[in-house]
Write a protein that holds these residues in place. Structure first.
Motif, PDB file in Angstrom:
ATOM      1  N   UNK A   1     -58.091  58.713 -56.184  1.00 44.65           N
ATOM      2  CA  UNK A   1     -57.902  57.451 -56.888  1.00 44.65           C
ATOM      3  C   UNK A   1     -57.735  56.392 -55.819  1.00 44.65           C
ATOM      4  N   UNK A   2     -58.729  55.506 -55.698  1.00 48.80           N
ATOM      5  CA  UNK A   2     -58.714  54.561 -54.585  1.00 48.80           C
ATOM      6  C   UNK A   2     -59.451  53.273 -54.940  1.00 48.80           C
ATOM      7  N   UNK A   3     -59.301  52.297 -54.064  1.00 54.93           N
ATOM      8  CA  UNK A   3     -60.011  51.032 -54.214  1.00 54.93           C
ATOM      9  C   UNK A   3     -61.355  51.115 -53.515  1.00 54.93           C
ATOM     10  N   UNK A   4     -62.366  50.490 -54.104  1.00 54.29           N
ATOM     11  CA  UNK A   4     -63.706  50.435 -53.522  1.00 54.29           C
ATOM     12  C   UNK A   4     -64.123  48.971 -53.476  1.00 54.29           C
ATOM     13  N   UNK A   5     -64.218  48.410 -52.256  1.00 58.82           N
ATOM     14  CA  UNK A   5     -64.580  47.012 -52.073  1.00 58.82           C
ATOM     15  C   UNK A   5     -66.100  46.900 -52.007  1.00 58.82           C
ATOM     16  N   UNK A   6     -66.690  46.352 -53.052  1.00 57.38           N
ATOM     17  CA  UNK A   6     -68.143  46.177 -53.134  1.00 57.38           C
ATOM     18  C   UNK A   6     -68.525  44.709 -52.968  1.00 57.38           C
ATOM     19  N   UNK A   7     -67.617  43.937 -52.419  1.00 64.17           N
ATOM     20  CA  UNK A   7     -67.854  42.508 -52.243  1.00 64.17           C
ATOM     21  C   UNK A   7     -69.043  42.278 -51.323  1.00 64.17           C
ATOM     22  N   UNK A   8     -69.840  41.263 -51.673  1.00 71.33           N
ATOM     23  CA  UNK A   8     -71.003  40.908 -50.851  1.00 71.33           C
ATOM     24  C   UNK A   8     -71.343  39.438 -51.078  1.00 71.33           C
TER      25      UNK A   8
ATOM     26  N   UNK B   1     -61.530  45.419 -60.965  1.00 69.27           N
ATOM     27  CA  UNK B   1     -60.192  44.823 -60.869  1.00 69.27           C
ATOM     28  C   UNK B   1     -60.310  43.322 -60.668  1.00 69.27           C
ATOM     29  N   UNK B   2     -59.172  42.662 -60.684  1.00 67.16           N
ATOM     30  CA  UNK B   2     -59.110  41.230 -60.402  1.00 67.16           C
ATOM     31  C   UNK B   2     -58.634  40.958 -58.979  1.00 67.16           C
ATOM     32  N   UNK B   3     -58.532  41.994 -58.170  1.00 62.87           N
ATOM     33  CA  UNK B   3     -58.069  41.830 -56.788  1.00 62.87           C
ATOM     34  C   UNK B   3     -59.040  40.960 -55.996  1.00 62.87           C
ATOM     35  N   UNK B   4     -58.492  40.189 -55.078  1.00 60.40           N
ATOM     36  CA  UNK B   4     -59.306  39.328 -54.218  1.00 60.40           C
ATOM     37  C   UNK B   4     -59.577  39.959 -52.858  1.00 60.40           C
ATOM     38  N   UNK B   5     -58.772  40.988 -52.486  1.00 60.74           N
ATOM     39  CA  UNK B   5     -58.922  41.668 -51.206  1.00 60.74           C
ATOM     40  C   UNK B   5     -58.288  43.055 -51.310  1.00 60.74           C
ATOM     41  N   UNK B   6     -58.722  43.969 -50.448  1.00 65.46           N
ATOM     42  CA  UNK B   6     -58.102  45.291 -50.379  1.00 65.46           C
ATOM     43  C   UNK B   6     -57.198  45.407 -49.157  1.00 65.46           C
ATOM     44  N   UNK B   7     -57.201  44.393 -48.321  1.00 72.21           N
ATOM     45  CA  UNK B   7     -56.423  44.433 -47.086  1.00 72.21           C
ATOM     46  C   UNK B   7     -54.924  44.488 -47.384  1.00 72.21           C
TER      47      UNK B   7
END
Length: 136
Positions: A50-57, A115-121
């Protein structure tokens, strides 16, 4: 007598499943059967990943939670869990609930949710509740 008991346990333990754990290293000292020394497996352990996946581009934020569930029970099951994403200071950034239904015994199910997250950092995921029920 010990050799016969070990041979019977080895033969009885073979179920044809190729995804087994490696055999323990050879030893001649008598041991208590593992089933009696291990604690029961928690149903929470079925949530393998169960993890975050940042697909931002291209400057667009696109962060998903992704999961893998493997039904280790002998019954078709439904899974429901609650989660939260917190920053390094412990502040909750978002939370949600996920559901995975009709997972057959031994079956693996994968899912994802935006999600509504703006970053995973610096963001950490916490499971705040987990439940497995028999599916009918």
């Amino acid at each position: 007598m010990l050799v016969i008991v070990v041979a019977v346990l080895v033969i009885a333990g073979e179920d044809g499943d190729e995804a087994t754990t490696p055999a323990p290293s050879g030893t001649t000292s008598p041991r208590t059967p593992q089933a009696k020394t291990q604690e029961p497996r928690s149903e929470r352990a079925d949530l393998i990943s169960f993890q975050l996946d940042d697909r931002s581009a291209a400057g667009l934020t696109n962060i998903w939670v992704v999961w893998t569930i493997r039904n280790s029970s002998s019954e078709k099951s439904d899974y429901a869990w609650d989660w939260e994403a917190v920053d390094a200071s412990g502040t909750r950034l978002t939370n949600g609930s996920q559901l995975e239904t009709d997972v057959q015994p031994g079956q693996t199910a994968r899912g994802e949710y935006p999600t509504t997250l703006k970053s995973v950092k610096g963001v950490k995921l916490n499971i705040t509740g987990f439940n497995r029920t028999v599916s009918y």
